[in-house]
Design a protein around this motif. Structure first.
Motif, PDB file in Angstrom:
ATOM      1  N   GLN A  54       0.801  -1.207   0.000  1.00 20.65           N
ATOM      2  CA  GLN A  54       0.000   0.000   0.000  1.00 20.65           C
ATOM      3  C   GLN A  54       0.841   1.267   0.000  1.00 20.65           C
ATOM      4  O   GLN A  54       0.318   2.352  -0.167  1.00 20.65           O
ATOM      5  N   ILE A  55       2.108   1.172   0.230  1.00 23.49           N
ATOM      6  CA  ILE A  55       2.936   2.369   0.216  1.00 23.49           C
ATOM      7  C   ILE A  55       3.409   2.592  -1.202  1.00 23.49           C
ATOM      8  O   ILE A  55       4.104   1.760  -1.773  1.00 23.49           O
ATOM      9  N   VAL A  56       3.026   3.760  -1.764  1.00 22.82           N
ATOM     10  CA  VAL A  56       3.433   4.048  -3.126  1.00 22.82           C
ATOM     11  C   VAL A  56       4.957   4.161  -3.203  1.00 22.82           C
ATOM     12  O   VAL A  56       5.580   4.799  -2.369  1.00 22.82           O
ATOM     13  N   GLY A  57       5.499   3.529  -4.204  1.00 20.19           N
ATOM     14  CA  GLY A  57       6.927   3.687  -4.430  1.00 20.19           C
ATOM     15  C   GLY A  57       7.820   2.990  -3.425  1.00 20.19           C
ATOM     16  O   GLY A  57       9.001   3.300  -3.314  1.00 20.19           O
ATOM     17  N   TRP A  58       7.263   2.046  -2.667  1.00 16.29           N
ATOM     18  CA  TRP A  58       8.118   1.316  -1.734  1.00 16.29           C
ATOM     19  C   TRP A  58       7.894  -0.176  -1.900  1.00 16.29           C
ATOM     20  O   TRP A  58       6.753  -0.599  -1.992  1.00 16.29           O
ATOM     21  N   PRO A  59       8.902  -1.020  -1.883  1.00 18.57           N
ATOM     22  CA  PRO A  59      10.310  -0.659  -1.843  1.00 18.57           C
ATOM     23  C   PRO A  59      10.747   0.026  -3.130  1.00 18.57           C
ATOM     24  O   PRO A  59      10.120  -0.158  -4.171  1.00 18.57           O
ATOM     25  N   PRO A  60      11.816   0.798  -3.067  1.00 20.16           N
ATOM     26  CA  PRO A  60      12.234   1.582  -4.229  1.00 20.16           C
ATOM     27  C   PRO A  60      12.868   0.706  -5.308  1.00 20.16           C
ATOM     28  O   PRO A  60      14.078   0.610  -5.438  1.00 20.16           O
ATOM     29  N   VAL A  61      12.014   0.095  -6.083  1.00 17.51           N
ATOM     30  CA  VAL A  61      12.441  -0.740  -7.197  1.00 17.51           C
ATOM     31  C   VAL A  61      11.880  -0.123  -8.460  1.00 17.51           C
ATOM     32  O   VAL A  61      10.702   0.206  -8.515  1.00 17.51           O
ATOM     33  N   ARG A  62      12.714   0.036  -9.471  1.00 15.72           N
ATOM     34  CA  ARG A  62      12.260   0.641 -10.727  1.00 15.72           C
ATOM     35  C   ARG A  62      11.083  -0.120 -11.324  1.00 15.72           C
ATOM     36  O   ARG A  62      11.074  -1.354 -11.317  1.00 15.72           O
ATOM     37  N   SER A  63      10.131   0.612 -11.895  1.00 14.22           N
ATOM     38  CA  SER A  63       8.960  -0.048 -12.488  1.00 14.22           C
ATOM     39  C   SER A  63       9.378  -1.035 -13.547  1.00 14.22           C
ATOM     40  O   SER A  63       8.787  -2.100 -13.664  1.00 14.22           O
ATOM     41  N   TYR A  64      10.411  -0.682 -14.315  1.00 20.70           N
ATOM     42  CA  TYR A  64      10.868  -1.606 -15.351  1.00 20.70           C
ATOM     43  C   TYR A  64      11.236  -2.945 -14.724  1.00 20.70           C
ATOM     44  O   TYR A  64      10.852  -4.007 -15.192  1.00 20.70           O
ATOM     45  N   ARG A  65      11.955  -2.874 -13.632  1.00 20.23           N
ATOM     46  CA  ARG A  65      12.398  -4.100 -12.970  1.00 20.23           C
ATOM     47  C   ARG A  65      11.197  -4.847 -12.393  1.00 20.23           C
ATOM     48  O   ARG A  65      11.085  -6.053 -12.506  1.00 20.23           O
ATOM     49  N   LYS A  66      10.286  -4.111 -11.781  1.00 22.99           N
ATOM     50  CA  LYS A  66       9.092  -4.746 -11.207  1.00 22.99           C
ATOM     51  C   LYS A  66       8.302  -5.452 -12.294  1.00 22.99           C
ATOM     52  O   LYS A  66       7.857  -6.573 -12.134  1.00 22.99           O
ATOM     53  N   ASN A  67       8.107  -4.782 -13.430  1.00 19.39           N
ATOM     54  CA  ASN A  67       7.307  -5.353 -14.501  1.00 19.39           C
ATOM     55  C   ASN A  67       7.974  -6.549 -15.152  1.00 19.39           C
ATOM     56  O   ASN A  67       7.311  -7.382 -15.751  1.00 19.39           O
ATOM     57  N   ASN A  68       9.270  -6.610 -15.052  1.00 18.03           N
ATOM     58  CA  ASN A  68       9.977  -7.679 -15.747  1.00 18.03           C
ATOM     59  C   ASN A  68      10.481  -8.777 -14.839  1.00 18.03           C
ATOM     60  O   ASN A  68      11.138  -9.695 -15.279  1.00 18.03           O
ATOM     61  N   SER A  69      10.194  -8.657 -13.561  1.00 18.50           N
ATOM     62  CA  SER A  69      10.688  -9.672 -12.646  1.00 18.50           C
ATOM     63  C   SER A  69       9.591 -10.420 -11.943  1.00 18.50           C
ATOM     64  O   SER A  69       9.859 -11.305 -11.162  1.00 18.50           O
ATOM     65  N   GLN A  70       8.372 -10.038 -12.219  1.00 17.39           N
ATOM     66  CA  GLN A  70       7.291 -10.695 -11.487  1.00 17.39           C
ATOM     67  C   GLN A  70       7.251 -12.169 -11.808  1.00 17.39           C
ATOM     68  O   GLN A  70       7.456 -12.567 -12.940  1.00 17.39           O
ATOM     69  N   PRO A  71       6.981 -12.962 -10.821  1.00 18.03           N
ATOM     70  CA  PRO A  71       6.828 -14.393 -11.086  1.00 18.03           C
ATOM     71  C   PRO A  71       5.643 -14.627 -12.021  1.00 18.03           C
ATOM     72  O   PRO A  71       4.742 -13.809 -12.093  1.00 18.03           O
ATOM     73  N   VAL A  72       5.705 -15.740 -12.710  1.00 18.20           N
ATOM     74  CA  VAL A  72       4.608 -16.084 -13.616  1.00 18.20           C
ATOM     75  C   VAL A  72       3.636 -16.973 -12.856  1.00 18.20           C
ATOM     76  O   VAL A  72       3.767 -18.194 -12.845  1.00 18.20           O
ATOM     77  N   TYR A  73       2.678 -16.348 -12.180  1.00 19.70           N
ATOM     78  CA  TYR A  73       1.734 -17.126 -11.385  1.00 19.70           C
ATOM     79  C   TYR A  73       0.628 -17.689 -12.262  1.00 19.70           C
ATOM     80  O   TYR A  73       0.037 -16.983 -13.069  1.00 19.70           O
TER      81      TYR A  73
END
Lengths: 168, 573
Positions: A54-73
């Motif tokens: 719920q905290i915007v921008g935390w942890p401080p991980v770049r959106s690019y990295r977040k979008n490309n590292s998510q597990p494939v659930y």
């Protein structure tokens, strides 16, 4: 007033034994926590993790990295089970690992796979829905092709399952 | 005495001065040095694209060949800045194009790059050689096609972690047959397919190709062919690495990899089958850089076995799945390690495999050359930080992110003031610091006292009062960038020394206690600063109440006044 009990340093919390820290915690730490304004994450209960998502921008991980590292659930359902499960396909390196994990998850055994006869030796057959919307038997295609085309898993049971692999 | 040297001699002397700082100093000595320096200047770095205008840049440095520009503030990386905030490169390219400057290299970070900009770029500079885009957005494969087609002497096309709008398009096929000059090609961040035949032919006719980073959709057999054609590669980014280790394809790949004796940098593995890593072992002994931070499938024994082959590693980027034990393997294997980055594999979850203070302590003990750290972890203790500070006094960059933002030392329940205090006291060359965990004003007292070389500081959910911010502003003489979120710093801290901000590049404060009135005061007193208020709420009009707390403030020094391209959500005071 009640809502700010945890944050108001004027209330003598020690006297009323309402503390934020473990018994014996240094005074300073309690005062420190109390100054946080109500935009801070909730720390009333030391053992419950704050709602990180719920905290915007935390942890401080770049959106690019977040979008490309998510597990494939993908969802895994089992006929007769009350609820579905989710697994991360990226974690498994092949069919044996995946099937073992599913067996453990739903407490059953799947049987031996053969190209000719599907899964022999049990009442269950693991199937998956592919990108075209078709229901396929798990194990027929190379693993990497499977991981990129699998959208959800379904463990079929009973007669439906036995119908598969009968020289179809 | 220097007056009697002809200009050409001084120019020759200045040519050997590469650092921007030194060249800036040289230009301040006297008028004639200023003049000679500006005509001989080839490379310019602009840390904030709104601090100066393209026209003034061109006027001062007519011989410009290489330009580096940065746009959005750092916190834009974490979705704290509206998407339309600014940072457009088009006006720069247009002005440069119209000026006749012979631009050869353009390096952009956090800027908005439209296809139109790329097209204009590709057609305006006959000798253009190098395009590097880092964390940019706004362009599609069409823009890349224009660059490929028109930049006849292109050496470098390096796309790092950009958000590319459109992934269709055969941009790679647009490199003409006559293009044989490529040295570096990185398209790992593109999601779309590339023409594999065109890629193979391009690599075949690029004898100088040293760096090649592929995207996820380049299949294994293509990788094998590319490696056979480019055994001289120094830097390789593998896209898809999934194969059956016992297959013919795998054998061919092993053979191809073994021929690449010059590879010192390896990255990618965007899709990976862990059991295939043994094919890589032959080149691991040469690796100095390894980036596995996009390979969540690689963990456990397969990962540590790989690392055990990498004895020369200097830079390692990895996911926290490696665990403390895995970091122990790093510590005992990678004695030359200088930079370590440990990213969270699951930013929102419990992170069962995540690392703790133990892993960091192990690495600090085993890798004495460690000088740069980015570490996402479950928890940290003061004792661990004190040990790390003692083991590694050479830190230049120290960025610690405890996933729970206000977590104290779990052993003592104390804030982490003492731990970070030990870091700043021990690491006399520290230039960049990011703090996290439970922190009081005390840690800022330490930072102000000891962090003499500190240039960039990132603070979140810390401090008790204005004193914290004041300690930093008063103590850190070399501070250039300060970014703060969710701290109780208010107007008295902000206004204590507004002149200080002119010595810095920028200040960011969000979810703090500063008010509109405070920000207005800064703007009034310091016309050399742009003070921007960012308001993303639904209100169409800014509440003009001076006592209103400001959600986000970004101020920066500038020589060119208010920018004209701010969106509605940004109000420049």
């Amino acid at each position: 007033m009640e809502g700010s009990v945890a944050y108001d340093s004027d209330l003598n919390l020690k006297a009323t034994e309402l503390r934020l820290g473990l018994p014996g915690t240094h005074e300073e730490q309690q005062a420190v926590s109390n100054v946080r304004n109500n935009k801070r994450p909730c720390v009333e209960n030391e053992t419950a993790p704050p709602p990180k998502a719920q905290i915007v921008g935390w942890p401080p991980v770049r959106s690019y990295r977040k979008n490309n590292s998510q597990p494939v659930y993908i969802k895994v359902s089992m006929d007769g089970a009350p609820y579905l499960r989710k697994i991360d396909l990226k974690v498994y390196s092949g069919y044996p690992e995946l099937l073992q994990a599913i067996e453990n998850m739903f407490k059953f055994t799947i049987g031996e796979y053969s190209e000719r006869e599907g899964y022999k030796g049990s009442d269950y057959a693991p199937t998956y829905e592919d990108k075209d919307g078709d229901w396929m038997l798990v194990g027929d295609v190379p693993w990497e092709m499977f991981t990129t085309s699998c959208k959800r898993l379904r463990i079929m049971k009973g007669s439906e399952a036995r119908g598969l692999g009968c020289g179809v | 005495m220097m007056n009697y040297f002809p200009d050409e001699v001084l120019e020759h002397v200045f040519d050997s001065i590469a650092s921007h700082k030194d060249r800036n100093s040289v230009s301040l000595v006297c008028k004639s040095w200023y003049r000679i320096e500006r005509y001989s200047r080839r490379r310019v770095f602009i840390g904030n694209c709104y601090s100066i205008s393209p026209e003034r840049l061109i006027a001062r440095f007519p011989g410009l060949k290489s330009l580096t520009l940065k746009g959005k503030p750092h916190f834009a990386d974490f979705n704290l800045v509206p998407y339309d905030w600014g940072g457009f490169v088009y006006p720069w390219i247009k002005a440069l194009a119209e000026s006749g400057i012979g631009l050869e290299e353009l390096r952009l970070k956090r800027m908005v790059v439209s296809d139109e900009s790329l097209e204009l770029l590709s057609k305006s500079f006959a000798n253009f050689k190098s395009l590097v885009l880092v964390s940019c957005e706004g362009f599609s494969a069409d823009g890349l096609a224009a660059v490929a087609a028109n930049c006849r002497f292109l050496r470098e096309l390096d796309l790092q972690e950009n958000e590319v709008d459109d992934h269709r398009g055969h941009w790679l096929s647009c490199f003409p047959e006559s293009c044989t000059s490529l040295v570096s090609l990185n398209f790992a961040c593109l999601k779309g397919e590339v023409n594999l035949g065109a890629l193979e032919r391009l690599v075949s006719r690029s004898p100088n190709l040293k760096s090649l980073r592929l995207n996820r959709l380049v299949p294994l057999d293509t990788l094998q062919k590319l490696l056979m054609r480019a055994p001289q590669l120094v830097d390789l980014g593998i896209g898809s690495y999934v194969h059956d280790p016992s297959s013919e394809a795998s054998n061919k790949l092993k053979h191809a990899i073994q021929r690449c004796k010059s590879i010192v940098s390896l990255s990618g593995f965007l899709e990976v089958a862990p059991r295939c890593m043994s094919a890589i072992y032959p080149i691991c002994g040469n690796l100095t850089t390894l980036n596995l931070s996009y390979a969540p499938g690689l963990h456990g024994n397969k990962l540590t076995k790989l690392i055990q082959h990498c004895r020369k590693l200097q830079r390692l980027w990895i996911l926290d799945r490696i665990g403390d034990k895995g970091l122990g393997v790093v510590a005992s294997t990678c004695k030359e390690l200088q930079e370590l980055r440990v990213f969270p594999s699951d930013p929102f979850g419990a992170g069962n495999d995540a690392v703790t203070e133990e892993g960091l302590v192990l690495v600090s003990a085993g890798c004495p050359k460690l000088n740069s750290l980015l570490y996402f972890c479950q928890q940290m203790t003061n004792a661990a930080l004190i040990t790390v500070a003692r083991n590694c006094p050479n830190f230049i960059r120290f960025r610690l992110c405890i996933l729970d933002p206000v977590k104290p030392d779990p052993v003592t329940n104390q804030p982490l003031d003492e731990g970070f205090g030990a870091i700043v006291q021990s690491c006399k060359r520290l230039k960049r610091l990011s703090l996290s965990g439970l922190l009081t004003d005390q840690v800022f007292l330490y930072i102000g006292m000891y962090a003499e070389q500190l240039e960039m500081l990132s603070i979140a959910f810390a401090a008790d009062s204005d004193k914290g911010m004041l300690y930093v502003l008063n103590g850190c003489k070399k501070l250039r960038k300060l970014e703060i979120r969710d701290c109780p710093f208010g107007n008295s801290a902000l206004l204590e020394d507004v002149g200080k901000y002119e010595t810095m590049r920028s200040l960011w404060m969000s979810s703090c206690e500063v008010t509109l009135g405070g920000c207005k005061t800064v703007a009034e007193k310091m016309p050399s600063l742009n003070v921007e208020i960012i308001n993303e709420s639904d209100q169409t009009e800014f509440n003009l109440d001076e006592g209103q707390k400001v959600d986000k403030m970004y101020l920066y020094r500038t020589l060119v006044g208010h920018r004209k391209d701010a969106p509605e959500s940004v109000w420049i005071l």
